[in-house]
Structure formats: structure tokens, C-alpha cells
Design a protein around this motif. Structure first.
Motif, PDB file in Angstrom:
ATOM      1  N   ARG A  29     -23.994  37.114 -89.766  1.00 16.34           N
ATOM      2  CA  ARG A  29     -22.794  36.540 -90.376  1.00 16.34           C
ATOM      3  C   ARG A  29     -23.075  35.125 -90.885  1.00 16.34           C
ATOM      4  O   ARG A  29     -22.701  34.761 -91.984  1.00 16.34           O
ATOM      5  N   ARG A  87     -27.043  39.764 -77.250  1.00 15.51           N
ATOM      6  CA  ARG A  87     -26.526  40.714 -78.248  1.00 15.51           C
ATOM      7  C   ARG A  87     -25.458  40.054 -79.112  1.00 15.51           C
ATOM      8  O   ARG A  87     -25.409  40.260 -80.324  1.00 15.51           O
ATOM      9  N   ALA A  88     -24.582  39.257 -78.492  1.00 15.99           N
ATOM     10  CA  ALA A  88     -23.548  38.554 -79.258  1.00 15.99           C
ATOM     11  C   ALA A  88     -24.165  37.576 -80.246  1.00 15.99           C
ATOM     12  O   ALA A  88     -23.700  37.445 -81.389  1.00 15.99           O
ATOM     13  N   GLU A 109     -27.091  37.886 -81.622  1.00 12.85           N
ATOM     14  CA  GLU A 109     -27.695  38.681 -82.694  1.00 12.85           C
ATOM     15  C   GLU A 109     -26.645  39.121 -83.706  1.00 12.85           C
ATOM     16  O   GLU A 109     -26.897  39.157 -84.906  1.00 12.85           O
ATOM     17  N   ARG A 110     -25.444  39.465 -83.188  1.00 17.37           N
ATOM     18  CA  ARG A 110     -24.373  39.881 -84.115  1.00 17.37           C
ATOM     19  C   ARG A 110     -23.896  38.709 -84.956  1.00 17.37           C
ATOM     20  O   ARG A 110     -23.519  38.873 -86.112  1.00 17.37           O
ATOM     21  N   GLU A 111     -23.873  37.515 -84.368  1.00 19.04           N
ATOM     22  CA  GLU A 111     -23.410  36.327 -85.089  1.00 19.04           C
ATOM     23  C   GLU A 111     -24.401  35.874 -86.142  1.00 19.04           C
ATOM     24  O   GLU A 111     -24.017  35.328 -87.174  1.00 19.04           O
ATOM     25  N   ARG A 112     -25.700  36.102 -85.912  1.00 18.25           N
ATOM     26  CA  ARG A 112     -26.723  35.571 -86.807  1.00 18.25           C
ATOM     27  C   ARG A 112     -26.600  36.122 -88.227  1.00 18.25           C
ATOM     28  O   ARG A 112     -26.619  35.360 -89.180  1.00 18.25           O
TER      29      ARG A 112
END
Length: 414
Positions: free
Chosen positions: A406, A398-399, A401-404
Motif C-alpha cells: 500500500r 504479516r501486517a 507485509e500487507r502495509e508495504r
């Protein structure tokens, strides 16, 4: 870099890659050589000293040097060309075995030589695992190649000790150890002539602890490493306690031998099934469920089962080990190429060392609790640990996916 086309998947396709064949043959020679050397050296030390303690110490002496070697030498796997490292390790082991075989070698030197072979073993295994990605590519062929090498190692438990015992009926222990030296020389020859020279990955000259931090400092790699390391700590518990458990059931040595074969047979069967019958995508999808359920068969011990049910529990626990194929691919995808040698060396080092710790803790617990309760407890505790690791792995995903978004937004802005 070698690749396998989607149309030609399976174990046979891996053997069609020319460079893999000598790697496989060398692995077979070295694994059988190690097993024969272990049993022969144990017998030799007992005959020289007459001490059961010294004989057992000889067999167990590999654990600490193995852990130290894997930690201290991990960086070598990336700093030097893989073929040079592999051939060098084989030659060191051949020289040690040849010195053991010399008449009159004192027991103290035999133990030192045993430690030396154990010290370089994790470097050899890590460098070979990393080089498989160069030989087979980073796709399904790598996973199946790793699986084949693992199955050879598992089979050595079933075949190697029997072969060693058979050899000792016709050869003196030193003669059997001399054959081990020849096996290591054969392995060095196969790897030296059968594989292509490739440059080093260019790892830095950092300290061993720096190498450890480089690998385990990444959150996802750390979780995947623990998924390799920790389930075996719990699954070896029933194996470590089979002798007292079988004795408690009133079973003879024949039944004990059958029980000891159950886990490795299940492991080999599980890997063969996953590698032959499943696609790479399916193996990846079942990895989480399989590793989560892998220790649940040990709960059958709660009822203090007889031989048939205990045999079933061990076979099922072995079959669940098929999760390793999917985990191999996840690990390879997560580890940067420049860290691959260090990561593979530390992976094998931790796996071997922690299994030894698991066996020791199982024996300690069985001093205070009935064996069936210790095995049941290992199944419960191990399952809880695995579930926590899977939750952490999902949090990593999940982390990421959140970074991608950005990173993609940043690239677009540039």
C-alpha cells in the motif's frame, strides 16, 4: 558512526573499535563496584544493627527504586547527550558510595544512599545501550557489543561475590565501599575521556507515562519487549528455589554453590557460542526456535531429579539464552532512533523488575507446592506464554507485509 566490515566479524573485531574499549572497561569497573558495594553494605548494616532483616532489606532494597528510576528517568536518555548522562550517573553513584564509606553514617542514610544508586542505575544502563548503536553502528557489532556487556554482568555473579568476600577479609566494609566509589570515578573518567561527544537525540519533554506509551504503543516493539521481559521471569524460578531444592535432596553447601553457578555459566557459554561461531543471519534464524525451547529443560524437574540432572537442566536453560543476540538485532531494527534511549532504559527496567517479581512469586508458590512442581509449572506456563508471543510477532510481520504494498503504491502514485 563506527561500523565493522563483514570480513572482520566476531568479538575481537568489536574490541578493535577504539571507543568501545573504554566503554567495556568502564562497565567492568562499575559492575564489580556494584557487587562489592552490595555485599559490603549488607555486612556493614548487619554489624551496625545486628538484624538479619535489616541486612536482607539492604540487599533487596534496590528493586523498587530501580523500577521507579527506569520509569521516571527514561526520557532523560534521549533529551540529553549520552556522554553527559553516563558521566553524571557515575558521579552520583561515586558520591553516594563515598558518603556510605564515611565513618558514622547512620543506617537510615545508608539505605537512602542505596536507593539513590539504584534509582539512577537504569538510566545509566539505557543510555549506554542506546549509545552503543552510535559507537558500534546498528549491525552485528552492536549485537556483539551488547553481548559482551551482558557476559560481564553474568560473570559478576560468579566472580564479584567471591571478590567482595575476599576484600572483606583484608578491609573493613567501609574500606571496600570506598573502593567502589573509586571504581565509579574511574568509570566516569573512562567514559568522559574515551568517548566522543554526540548531540542528544532530541526526545520530547513528555511525561513518563507518555514515554512509556511512545515505546510500547507500537505493536511490534511491544511484542519484542515482552519477549525480552517474560522468559526470564520463568527461568529465574529454579534459581530462586535452589536452596530449598538442594536441602530436599540432602545436598550440602558445595553442591548448592555448583547449582547456583550452572545457569550463569550456561548463559555465558551460549552467548559466546552464538557470537563466535554463528553469522548474524544464522543467529536471527534460530532466535524463534531457541526462545520457544528455552524453558523446556525445566520440565526435567517433573521427575524430581538429582543433582546431575538438575545441573543439566539449568545449563541447558542457560545455553538457550543465546536467543538474546538475535532478539537484540530485531529490537534495534524496530525502535526508531529518537526513541532508542527511552526504549533501552525501559527494556532494562522491566527486565530487572520482573525477575524480582518472578523470584517472589516462585517463593510464594513453593509455600503451597513442592519445589519440583513449581519449577515444572514455570517451564510449562513460560513456554505457553513465549509461543503466544511468537504467534503475535508473526502476525505483526504479516501486517507489515500487507502495509508495504500500500505504501509503495501510494509513493508510486505521487
Amino acid at each position: 558512526m563506527a561500523t565493522v566490515t563483514p570480513a572482520s566479524t566476531g568479538y575481537r573485531a568489536v574490541f578493535r573499535i577504539r571507543e568501545f574499549r573504554p566503554v567495556f572497561a568502564a562497565h567492568l569497573l562499575s559492575v564489580l563496584g556494584v557487587v562489592v558495594a552490595e555485599i559490603s553494605l549488607t555486612v556493614l548494616v548487619y554489624r551496625v544493627t545486628g538484624s538479619p532483616l535489616m541486612s536482607a532489606l539492604t540487599f533487596a532494597l534496590g528493586f523498587l527504586p530501580y523500577a521507579l528510576g527506569g520509569t521516571l528517568l527514561a526520557g532523560v536518555a534521549d533529551r540529553h547527550p549520552a556522554r553527559r548522562v553516563l558521566v553524571g550517573c557515575d558521579l552520583v553513584c561515586a558520591a553516594c558510595a563515598a558518603a556510605m564509606a564515611l565513618p558514622g553514617t547512620p543506617v537510615a542514610l545508608l539505605l537512602v544512599l542505596r536507593c539513590a544508586t539504584a534509582f539512577v542505575a537504569p538510566l545509566f544502563q539505557g543510555a549506554r545501550a542506546a549509545s552503543l548503536a552510535d559507537i558500534l553502528g546498528t549491525g552485528d557489532a552492536f549485537v556483539l557489543g551488547r553481548s559482551l556487556l551482558r557476559m560481564v554482568a553474568q560473570s559478576s555473579q560468579l566472580i564479584g561475590f567471591g571478590l567482595g568476600g575476599l576484600l572483606l577479609t583484608v578491609l573493613a566494609p567501609r574500606g571496600a565501599i570506598a573502593l567502589t566509589a573509586a571504581g565509579f570515578l574511574g568509570s566516569a573518567l573512562l567514559l568522559g575521556l574515551g568517548t566522543r561527544a554526540r548531540p542528544a537525540r532530541g526526545g520530547s519533554h513528555e511525561s513518563p507515562l507518555g514515554g512509556l506509551r511512545a515505546v510500547l504503543g507500537d505493536r511490534r516493539i511491544r511484542v519484542l519487549t515482552l519477549l525480552f521481559w517474560l522468559p526470564p521471569v520463568f527461568v529465574v524460578v529454579p534459581e530462586a528455589l535452589l536452596a530449598p531444592y538442594a536441602a530436599g535432596l540432602g545436598a550440602g553447601t558445595g553442591v548448592l554453590g555448583l547449582l547456583m553457578c550452572a545457569l550463569p555459566v550456561g548463559t555465558i557459554a551460549g552467548e559466546l557460542w552464538a557470537g563466535s561461531a554463528l553469522t548474524a543471519r544464522t543467529r536471527s534464524r534460530i532466535t524463534g526456535p531457541l526462545v520457544a525451547a528455552g524453558l523446556l529443560p525445566l520440565l526435567l524437574y517433573a521427575a524430581r531429579p538429582g543433582v546431575p540432572l538438575a545441573l543439566t537442566a539449568l545449563l541447558l536453560a542457560g545455553l538457550a539464552h543465546a536467543y538474546t543476540l538475535g532478539l537484540d538485532q530485531w529490537y534495534l531494527d524496530a525502535v526508531p532512533e529518537e526513541l532508542r534511549g527511552r526504549a533501552m532504559t525501559l527494556l532494562g527496567t522491566g527486565l530487572m523488575t520482573l525477575q524480582g517479581v518472578g523470584m517472589a512469586l516462585a517463593g510464594l508458590a513453593a509455600e503451597f507446592l513442592p519445589v519440583h512442581q513449581v519449577v515444572t509449572g514455570s517451564g510449562i506456563l513460560g513456554t505457553a506464554v513465549v509461543l503466544l508471543l511468537l504467534v503475535e510477532l508473526r502476525a505483526c510481520a504479516r501486517a507489515a507485509e500487507r502495509e508495504r504494498p500500500r505504501s509503495e503504491t501510494g509513493l508510486a502514485a505521487k
